[in-house]
Design an enzyme around this catalytic site. Sequence first.
Site, mmCIF file in Angstrom:
data_model
loop_
_atom_site.group_PDB
_atom_site.id
_atom_site.type_symbol
_atom_site.label_atom_id
_atom_site.label_comp_id
_atom_site.label_asym_id
_atom_site.label_seq_id
_atom_site.Cartn_x
_atom_site.Cartn_y
_atom_site.Cartn_z
ATOM 1 N N THR A 40 0.716 -1.274 0.000
ATOM 2 C CA THR A 40 0.000 0.000 0.000
ATOM 3 C C THR A 40 0.737 1.312 0.000
ATOM 4 O OG1 THR A 40 -1.732 -1.088 1.245
ATOM 5 C CG2 THR A 40 -1.849 1.259 1.147
ATOM 6 N N ASP A 56 -3.512 3.152 -3.800
ATOM 7 C CA ASP A 56 -3.170 2.275 -4.922
ATOM 8 C C ASP A 56 -4.123 1.078 -4.839
ATOM 9 O OD1 ASP A 56 -0.984 -0.269 -4.045
ATOM 10 O OD2 ASP A 56 -1.861 1.097 -2.577
ATOM 11 N N ARG A 58 -3.052 -2.537 -5.066
ATOM 12 C CA ARG A 58 -2.410 -3.851 -5.033
ATOM 13 C C ARG A 58 -2.552 -4.485 -3.662
ATOM 14 N NH1 ARG A 58 3.807 -4.573 -6.819
ATOM 15 N NH2 ARG A 58 2.850 -4.404 -8.856
ATOM 16 N N LYS A 72 -9.174 0.034 -1.630
ATOM 17 C CA LYS A 72 -8.654 0.355 -0.311
ATOM 18 C C LYS A 72 -9.320 1.566 0.323
ATOM 19 C CE LYS A 72 -4.286 -1.574 -1.638
ATOM 20 N NZ LYS A 72 -2.844 -1.479 -1.675
ATOM 21 N N GLY A 86 -2.172 -2.173 5.823
ATOM 22 C CA GLY A 86 -1.892 -3.196 6.822
ATOM 23 C C GLY A 86 -2.577 -4.487 6.418
ATOM 24 N N SER A 168 3.444 1.119 3.139
ATOM 25 C CA SER A 168 4.855 0.906 2.799
ATOM 26 C C SER A 168 5.354 1.966 1.823
ATOM 27 C CB SER A 168 5.041 -0.490 2.219
ATOM 28 O OG SER A 168 4.186 -0.642 1.111
ATOM 29 N N SER A 208 3.350 -1.639 -3.445
ATOM 30 C CA SER A 208 2.215 -0.921 -4.037
ATOM 31 C C SER A 208 2.293 -1.060 -5.535
ATOM 32 C CB SER A 208 2.273 0.562 -3.693
ATOM 33 O OG SER A 208 2.546 0.755 -2.345
#
Lengths: 273, 269
Positions: A40, A56, A58, A72, A86, A168, A208
Amino acid sequence: MSKSVVEVPPKGGFSFDLCKRNEMLANKGVNPPSFRKTGTTIVGLIFQDGVILGADTRATEGPIVCDKNCEKIHYMAPNIYCCGAGTAADTEAVTDMVSSQLQLHRYHTGRESRVVTALTLLKRHLFNYQGYVSAALVLGGVDVTGPHLHTIYPHGSTDTLPFATMGSGSLAAMAVFESKYKEGLTRNEGIELVTEAICSGIFNDLGSGSNVDVCVITKGGKEYLRNHLQPNPRTYTSSKGYSFPKKTEVLLTKIIPLKEKVEIIEGGDAMEE
Amino acid sequence: MKTERKLEKQARTVRSGYLYILSLALSASRDTAKMDLNMDSNAPHSMGTTIIGVTYNGGVVLGADSRTSTGMYVANRASDKITQLTDNVYVCRSGSAADSQVVSDYVRYFLHQHTIQLGQPATVKVAANLIRLLSYNNKNMLETGLIVGGWDKYEGGKIFGIPLGGTLIEQPFAIGGSGSSYLYGFFDQAWKEGMTKDEAEQLVVKAVSLAIARDGASGGVVRTVVINSEGVTRNFYPGDKLQLWHEELEPQNSLLDILNSPTPEPMNI
């Protein structure tokens, strides 16, 4: 002396029966599957008329991308949305739960939900679980008191900021925000900046990827731009198409319309106790 | 007092069901939150911090930096660590961000009840005691050091320090947080009884600025709150406007400014 087996009633709680087996397997090199996380990049910023959230798309399971286009940005209230980073299960569950609580609260009070309400419900829940509910959230919305943007960490601490990034890819996105953010952005400038920040995360962070989702919330309403930008299209598709070998042979096709089996009575008697 | 005893009972245990069960797990998780070069978003969000509380003749001055770190990443460079408990009592928070936020939320709620029951503004001593009860009775599960400061009509300006274990100590000045290590000597020398408001505020700003210069976990801006009989004043000192100390350099303009200027000059070697 007969060996009598004492009947013990099954107890509640966690069953530790398989722990030894799992330990033995781990020693032999067979590890349990890792959690599905949203690696993320999620961002939020406050602009002239409200809040813009971006994410994003993924979702990863260890090194594998398990969902190339997940959502998300979660709905909390008609005027409040929440991006989650997370463990995917944790973010979904906690945002769903608080969304229901907000709905009940709206019925109770008869008023539009406020962002601080969602914030307090989320932070109390996360603090109670001492960081074990691995959900890092960017909560944004517009209510009667104005536009608000908050970040919530898994341990339950919160920050109130004009622009925020989590996940991240947050460092990559924050670099974009820190250099280009200014107060009083217009809607288009804001969307462009958010898109740029998410793209920075998508291209520079391995956790991501895929597409950019954007959500614009203003006093008038909200605009959920799903897949606002798709910078990672599938580059190769076979022109001949894909043919998979036929596995199961069809022997017989028989269709029986159910009307023949069941008698339909039009306008029967009403049910009585 | 009956109301105080009732509040004490309520404050004895933080009503969060899973804290007891997870207290062992908590200490384990804190050990694994090592200082990584990469940000671990699951690391407990702690405020490296420098917090200060100082009394002067007529009131108190509270001061703090504004950095909140998660491991080696600065999660918030402009946080507000001085939170309001009542109109006349504020608290400086340090240690775990989550723990200190929750403790101050509970105490704000208890103080609100207490004010309604008492019929007049709460005293600083009561606020400090409520914080102490929570900190002491949950000492195994909390990691937060607080400085309570305020003004009331009975005792005037008061500062109470409540460090990690839950001790309550009334002091003429208190320092806390990781940056406070660098200020003990400074305060021994610079602190005077009976300062004026401006002297006290300048002392606080100077001290926080010195700590920011030496402590990696403190930084950002300096926020101060002055509380006296007249009310509360919040002040803000941006990081780049602070005085430069030993070996600190003047902030350089970004080289990008040269590129963006209308007539970029060639670099001089």
